[in-house]
Design a protein around this motif. Structure first.
Motif, PDB file in Angstrom:
ATOM      1  N   LEU A 122      -7.376   3.993  -3.513  1.00  0.00           N
ATOM      2  CA  LEU A 122      -7.364   3.538  -1.927  1.00  0.00           C
ATOM      3  C   LEU A 122      -7.814   2.516  -1.731  1.00  0.00           C
ATOM      4  CD1 LEU A 122      -7.134   5.981   0.242  1.00  0.00           C
ATOM      5  CD2 LEU A 122      -9.781   5.547  -0.492  1.00  0.00           C
ATOM      6  N   ARG A 167       3.582  17.539  -0.639  1.00  0.00           N
ATOM      7  CA  ARG A 167       3.971  16.972  -0.810  1.00  0.00           C
ATOM      8  C   ARG A 167       4.152  15.675  -2.265  1.00  0.00           C
ATOM      9  NH1 ARG A 167       5.867  13.515   3.414  1.00  0.00           N
ATOM     10  NH2 ARG A 167       5.841  11.611   2.855  1.00  0.00           N
ATOM     11  N   VAL A 171       1.150  -1.208  -0.202  1.00  0.00           N
ATOM     12  CA  VAL A 171      -0.300   0.129  -0.104  1.00  0.00           C
ATOM     13  C   VAL A 171       1.477   0.861   0.530  1.00  0.00           C
ATOM     14  CG1 VAL A 171      -1.699   1.411   1.448  1.00  0.00           C
ATOM     15  CG2 VAL A 171      -1.647  -1.322   1.437  1.00  0.00           C
ATOM     16  N   GLY A 226      16.486   7.632   3.004  1.00  0.00           N
ATOM     17  CA  GLY A 226      16.898   6.935   2.241  1.00  0.00           C
ATOM     18  C   GLY A 226      16.092   5.589   3.384  1.00  0.00           C
TER      19      GLY A 226
HETATM   20  P1  FAD Z   1       5.732   8.423   0.380  1.00  0.00           P
HETATM   21  O1  FAD Z   1       7.041   7.896  -0.328  1.00  0.00           O
HETATM   22  O2  FAD Z   1       5.217   9.480   0.270  1.00  0.00           O
HETATM   23  O3  FAD Z   1       5.044   7.495  -0.166  1.00  0.00           O
HETATM   24  C1  FAD Z   1       3.261   7.129   0.542  1.00  0.00           C
HETATM   25  C2  FAD Z   1       2.837   6.779  -0.787  1.00  0.00           C
HETATM   26  O4  FAD Z   1       1.361   6.350  -0.207  1.00  0.00           O
HETATM   27  C3  FAD Z   1       1.543   8.429  -1.225  1.00  0.00           C
HETATM   28  O5  FAD Z   1       1.995   8.037  -2.399  1.00  0.00           O
HETATM   29  C4  FAD Z   1       0.522   8.084  -0.885  1.00  0.00           C
HETATM   30  O6  FAD Z   1      -0.732   8.958  -2.122  1.00  0.00           O
HETATM   31  C5  FAD Z   1       0.202   6.892  -0.507  1.00  0.00           C
HETATM   32  N1  FAD Z   1      -1.238   6.346   0.088  1.00  0.00           N
HETATM   33  C6  FAD Z   1      -1.518   6.898   1.544  1.00  0.00           C
HETATM   34  N2  FAD Z   1      -2.091   6.278   1.915  1.00  0.00           N
HETATM   35  C7  FAD Z   1      -2.771   5.150   0.736  1.00  0.00           C
HETATM   36  C8  FAD Z   1      -4.046   4.562   0.192  1.00  0.00           C
HETATM   37  N3  FAD Z   1      -4.194   4.470   1.877  1.00  0.00           N
HETATM   38  N4  FAD Z   1      -4.073   3.224  -0.264  1.00  0.00           N
HETATM   39  C9  FAD Z   1      -3.440   4.064  -1.328  1.00  0.00           C
HETATM   40  N5  FAD Z   1      -2.385   4.580  -1.421  1.00  0.00           N
HETATM   41  C10 FAD Z   1      -2.238   5.080   0.007  1.00  0.00           C
HETATM   42  N6  FAD Z   1      13.856  12.736   1.738  1.00  0.00           N
HETATM   43  C11 FAD Z   1      15.234  13.205   2.470  1.00  0.00           C
HETATM   44  O7  FAD Z   1      15.596  12.351   3.022  1.00  0.00           O
HETATM   45  N7  FAD Z   1      16.058  14.181   1.311  1.00  0.00           N
HETATM   46  C12 FAD Z   1      15.459  14.910   1.423  1.00  0.00           C
HETATM   47  O8  FAD Z   1      15.353  16.403   0.357  1.00  0.00           O
HETATM   48  C13 FAD Z   1      13.850  15.142   1.238  1.00  0.00           C
HETATM   49  N8  FAD Z   1      13.239  15.853   0.350  1.00  0.00           N
HETATM   50  C14 FAD Z   1      12.076  16.074   0.376  1.00  0.00           C
HETATM   51  C15 FAD Z   1      11.224  17.477  -0.781  1.00  0.00           C
HETATM   52  C16 FAD Z   1      10.036  16.995   0.120  1.00  0.00           C
HETATM   53  C17 FAD Z   1       9.342  18.261  -1.240  1.00  0.00           C
HETATM   54  C18 FAD Z   1       9.054  16.318   0.373  1.00  0.00           C
HETATM   55  C19 FAD Z   1       7.197  16.362  -0.099  1.00  0.00           C
HETATM   56  C20 FAD Z   1       9.965  15.337   1.042  1.00  0.00           C
HETATM   57  C21 FAD Z   1      11.202  15.306   0.926  1.00  0.00           C
HETATM   58  N9  FAD Z   1      12.253  14.181   2.005  1.00  0.00           N
HETATM   59  C22 FAD Z   1      13.224  14.367   1.862  1.00  0.00           C
HETATM   60  C23 FAD Z   1      11.534  12.752   2.697  1.00  0.00           C
HETATM   61  C24 FAD Z   1      11.061  11.760   1.674  1.00  0.00           C
HETATM   62  O9  FAD Z   1      10.408  12.045   0.765  1.00  0.00           O
HETATM   63  C25 FAD Z   1      10.207  10.972   2.403  1.00  0.00           C
HETATM   64  O10 FAD Z   1      11.163  10.498   3.551  1.00  0.00           O
HETATM   65  C26 FAD Z   1       9.844   9.609   2.029  1.00  0.00           C
HETATM   66  O11 FAD Z   1       9.058   9.884   0.506  1.00  0.00           O
HETATM   67  C27 FAD Z   1       8.889   8.554   2.936  1.00  0.00           C
HETATM   68  O12 FAD Z   1       8.713   7.493   1.784  1.00  0.00           O
HETATM   69  P2  FAD Z   1       7.134   6.499   2.703  1.00  0.00           P
HETATM   70  O13 FAD Z   1       7.426   6.026   1.317  1.00  0.00           O
HETATM   71  O14 FAD Z   1       6.718   6.289   3.752  1.00  0.00           O
HETATM   72  O15 FAD Z   1       6.175   7.855   1.756  1.00  0.00           O
END
Ligand code: FAD
Length: 447
Positions: free
Chosen positions: A79, A133, A6, A303
């Motif tokens: 979703l 985001r 997810v 990371g």
């Molecule tokens: P995400 O990458 O946000 O992915 C989560 C996904 O889950 C989303 O696409 C969302 O739509 C989906 N989702 C949520 N709930 C559901 C559901 N119920 N059903 C289906 N889909 C769902 N980190 C760094 O280390 N260095 C950086 O330079 C850096 N720059 C950044 C700049 C910006 C503008 C942003 C927003 C973040 C930045 N980050 C950076 C942080 C980094 O992007 C995040 O830590 C990372 O993306 C987290 O990964 P994730 O998989 O947990 O979440």
């Protein structure tokens, strides 16, 4: 083995790809509620500021690529509404057709990320008040600037994303004010290190308002025209960007009865298993064991999300993986001509966590001083005065900051001491460093 993932960006995409590499026959389905998977959210500020000009470059992998190269069934605009851990199913809403289906899983990986915090302020719903985001947010900000010829912006929050946005809005020639509730920019750093960043901001005509919050967003016809700060300052604005942090997206896990930790993230073990062993969670939604504090902490960085995704994917596919190595919140930002980076604990965090600690600061050159172009670099080391164990480091300078912090982060991974650091054998020739590098000099002072 039917694996459902997810969330299809940092952690989710890594998990799905790794699961495939570890099991050719598993059925792997990835649900993403929005349009895009595997996009570079870290690149979004630079896309807004037109330093990255091609939007397509941000789309690191498409659903078609996942299908063709990895035989992963990627379903965007789907979703996941709920998780049933007893029946091992998820309920999924197809946002295009409106259809809801129940999908069974053997292993479930949650990488649902985090949501930007939006305080309940008057005027917050205005069309030109944005959080950042995902790609849709970036598109909306870019479109608003282009359509309305914005000239003045207010960025709220002087953390990493706030500072990147300030830099990029300045690049677009917007007059920009920065508002931060704390008494310094870049709250993860100590104040004197952050001051160097603040000076760079003011040198670029950014007006920095510290120790005060936005109280009201002034509006006219659902459009923000400015903000009023707690200290009474009024700032006119055509655009307001909020970068005041994120809260972990834990709703699915919480409703399914999965344990949530004290810091508000999903609790996981070193293999990213939640309190239900067939449900994994990674990324901004979880609490990792912190490499220095050795307690669960939220570390919303790319990371750790990518590495944890890889571990969860492997474990879900094969029931074994190397455990997650505790992250230390190593982070970096460029602010105009300077770079600021941090790993582990700053002095003020070390004080709060009551570790015995001492700090030293040195000013060095990023390469041999006699070689043309040597730039000044500030390096602060925080360590345990009894054992010498390194607790954290911060650096600010024009060149070579990333290298010093990465070296120290690596030493910290191995629980290195300042004595280890004093003896670390770094590469050297005049264009690259010094025979006694700033890393050594800091360690010599600390030893
Ligand atoms: P995400 O990458 O946000 O992915 C989560 C996904 O889950 C989303 O696409 C969302 O739509 C989906 N989702 C949520 N709930 C559901 C559901 N119920 N059903 C289906 N889909 C769902 N980190 C760094 O280390 N260095 C950086 O330079 C850096 N720059 C950044 C700049 C910006 C503008 C942003 C927003 C973040 C930045 N980050 C950076 C942080 C980094 O992007 C995040 O830590 C990372 O993306 C987290 O990964 P994730 O998989 O947990 O979440």
């Amino acid at each position: 083995n039917r694996i459902i993932v997810v969330g299809g960006v940092a952690g989710g995409a890594s998990a799905a790809a790794r699961a495939r590499r570890c099991d050719e026959r598993a059925e792997i389905i990835l649900f993403e509620k929005d349009e895009y998977v595997s996009f570079a959210n870290c690149g979004l500020p630079y896309f807004i500021g037109e330093e990255i000009t091609e939007r397509s470059k941000l789309l690191v992998a498409t659903p078609e690529l996942f299908r063709k190269r990895f035989n992963i069934d990627v379903r965007t605009r789907h979703l996941v509404q709920s998780v049933n851990v007893e029946n091992k199913t998820v309920s999924v809403l197809n946002r295009e057709s409106g259809e809801v289906s129940e999908e069974p899983w053997d292993r479930l990986i949650l990488s649902t990320g985090a949501a930007p915090i939006t305080p309940p302020l008057p005027g917050i719903e205005s069309e030109n008040v944005f959080t950042l985001r995902n790609l849709n947010d970036a598109d909306a900000i870019k479109a608003f600037i282009a359509e309305h010829g914005c000239q003045k912006a207010v960025v709220v929050g002087a953390g990493f994303i706030g500072l990147e946005m300030v830099e990029q809005l300045h690049h677009l020639k917007l007059e920009t004010d920065l508002v931060e509730l704390q008494s310094q920019v870049l709250p993860p750093l100590d104040p004197e290190m952050a001051r160097l960043v603040q000076n760079e901001l003011t040198d670029h005509d950014i007006k920095v308002h510290l120790g005060t919050a936005v109280d009201t967003i002034q509006t006219e016809n659902n459009t923000a025209t400015g903000v009023e700060l707690g200290n009474g300052t009024q700032i006119a604005a055509d655009l307001v960007i909020l970068g005041i942090g994120v809260s972990p997206a834990i709703e699915l896990a919480q409703a399914a009865g999965i344990d949530i930790g004290e810091r508000g993230g999903i609790s996981v073990n070193d293999f990213m298993q939640t309190s239900h062993p067939d449900v994994y969670a990674v990324g901004d939604a979880v609490e990792y064991q912190h490499g220095v504090l050795e307690t669960p902490q939220r570390i919303p960085l790319a990371g750790p999300a990518n590495r944890a995704g890889r571990i969860a994917g492997q474990h879900a596919a094969s029931t074994s993986a190397d455990p997650m190595i505790a992250p230390m919140g190593t982070a970096i930002v460029r602010v105009f001509g300077i770079t600021a980076a941090v790993t582990g604990l700053s002095k003020k965090f070390a004080e709060r966590s009551q570790s015995k600690n001492r700090s030293i600061i040195i000013v060095g050159k990023h390469h041999a001083g006699y070689f043309p172009g040597a730039q000044q670099l500030f390096l602060k080391l925080t360590y345990d005065p009894e054992t010498g164990r390194i607790l954290g480091a911060q650096s600010v300078g024009r060149e070579g900051v990333d290298k010093r912090i990465d070296v120290i982060a690596t030493a910290m991974k191995f629980k290195g001491t300042v004595r280890d650091l004093a003896g670390v054998d770094l590469c050297y020739a005049p264009p690259f460093g010094s025979a006694k590098d700033p890393v050594h000099m800091a360690a010599f002072v600390a030893c």
